[in-house]
Write an enzyme that holds these catalytic residues in place. Structure first.
Site, short mmCIF file in Angstrom:
data_model
loop_
_atom_site.label_atom_id
_atom_site.label_comp_id
_atom_site.label_asym_id
_atom_site.label_seq_id
_atom_site.Cartn_x
_atom_site.Cartn_y
_atom_site.Cartn_z
N HIS A 176 -28.59 30.36 53.86
CA HIS A 176 -28.29 30.84 55.21
C HIS A 176 -29.46 30.66 56.18
CE1 HIS A 176 -30.22 34.90 54.52
NE2 HIS A 176 -30.46 34.76 55.81
N ASP B 159 -25.77 31.88 48.20
CA ASP B 159 -26.80 31.75 49.24
C ASP B 159 -28.11 31.25 48.61
OD1 ASP B 159 -28.11 31.90 51.63
OD2 ASP B 159 -28.13 34.09 51.75
N GLY C 124 -36.09 38.14 58.57
CA GLY C 124 -37.29 37.30 58.46
C GLY C 124 -37.78 37.16 57.03
N SER D 29 -35.64 36.71 54.56
CA SER D 29 -34.63 35.91 53.86
C SER D 29 -35.21 34.67 53.22
CB SER D 29 -33.55 35.45 54.84
OG SER D 29 -32.65 36.48 55.03
N GLY D 30 -34.63 34.32 52.07
CA GLY D 30 -35.08 33.13 51.35
C GLY D 30 -36.23 33.42 50.42
N1 ARG Z 1 -30.52 38.10 56.45
C1 ARG Z 1 -31.85 38.55 56.61
C2 ARG Z 1 -32.74 37.39 56.99
O1 ARG Z 1 -32.23 36.38 57.40
C3 ARG Z 1 -32.33 39.34 55.44
C4 ARG Z 1 -31.82 40.70 55.49
C5 ARG Z 1 -32.17 41.50 54.30
N2 ARG Z 1 -31.79 42.84 54.61
C6 ARG Z 1 -32.04 43.88 53.84
N3 ARG Z 1 -31.71 45.05 54.27
N4 ARG Z 1 -32.59 43.74 52.66
O2 ARG Z 1 -33.94 37.49 57.04
#
Ligand code: ARG
Length: 254
Positions: free
Chosen positions: A31, A77, A178, A180-181
């Protein structure tokens, strides 16, 4: 850190995290990448402070997102970045994380396992407060691959076979935008091992809604298909497809 090539200041350029799987491969979240071409992104490895002097960027040769990644459900993902030239894995800060090979089994990590999530994501739920220093938090794995309940998420959103649920509810520790990944790592007999990839959540550190991660054990076959060298059983030196007798004949001298 995954950064936009077109943005020169690392602190502004960083948009996601990733894990070093080998000198040539980064594992991250699919994503993070829609609409991006390999030339649009670069990676920074081996530093903990974005913008630190001496930090170098590495070019990405190829983006391989999971073909069944679904941006509505966030199923599958996961993505691999093939680097244009190998990283020099010369320091503790720039070393590969282990992938959870088959010996761990698909039910690894069990509920209640302690895990560490890290990244340069938001440290606040109310304002944008993005640190330059890499942050890390210890969280607990909450569900196994057959436990359908992750906090208050519906069983349509949280899919335990493909996703992993982890949080530290009472202390309010979590990943956030931020991150993510980036890795959810578990110490297996002294080896940091990649259990999850930061994927999604409702808000951050909300006691009702844990962080949700891609369950890495589910994707080892896919990873190894694209990056055979990440399989510990991969033997680069044996030319595949040549019968043994032919190799034997070829090495015989009279
Ligand atoms: N989708 C988010 C990103 O792109 C990550 C979110 C993770 N959220 C959480 N509550 N652990 O960075």
């Amino acid at each position: 850190a995954l950064v936009y090539s077109g943005v020169s200041q690392d602190g502004y350029a960083q948009f996601c995290g990733g894990s070093i799987a080998s000198e040539n491969w980064i594992v991250t979240a699919a994503h993070c990448l829609p609409g991006l071409a390999a030339g649009d992104i670069e990676i920074i490895a081996g530093i903990t402070t974005l913008g630190e002097p001496g930090s170098a960027r590495s070019a990405v040769q190829q983006i391989i997102s999971h073909p069944e990644y679904d941006d509505a459900t966030l199923e599958n993902d996961i993505a691999l970045l093939k680097l244009a030239s190998p990283l020099n894995l010369d320091s503790a800060a720039r070393s590969a994380i282990a992938l959870p090979y088959a010996q761990q089994g698909t039910s690894w990590p069990a509920a209640n396992t302690c895990a560490t999530v890290s990244g340069w994501g938001n440290t606040s739920t109310t304002t944008a407060n993005y640190p330059d220093d890499l942050m890390a938090a210890e969280v607990d794995v909450l569900t196994g691959p057959t436990d359908p309940q992750c906090g208050s998420y519906s069983t349509y959103d949280y899919l335990p076979e493909l996703m992993l649920c982890a949080a530290e509810m009472t202390l309010g520790r979590d990943a956030c935008q931020g991150d993510s990944g980036g890795p959810l790592a578990v110490d297996v007999a002294g080896n940091w091992t990649l259990a999850g990839i930061v994927s999604w959540g409702f808000g951050c550190a909300d006691p009702l809604y844990p962080g949700v991660y891609t369950r890495v054990t589910r994707y080892l076959g896919w990873v190894e298909n694209h990056a055979p060298e990440l399989n510990p059983d991969y033997e680069e030196d044996i030319p595949m497809g040549l019968p043994i007798w032919l190799l034997y004949e070829a090495s015989r001298t009279n």
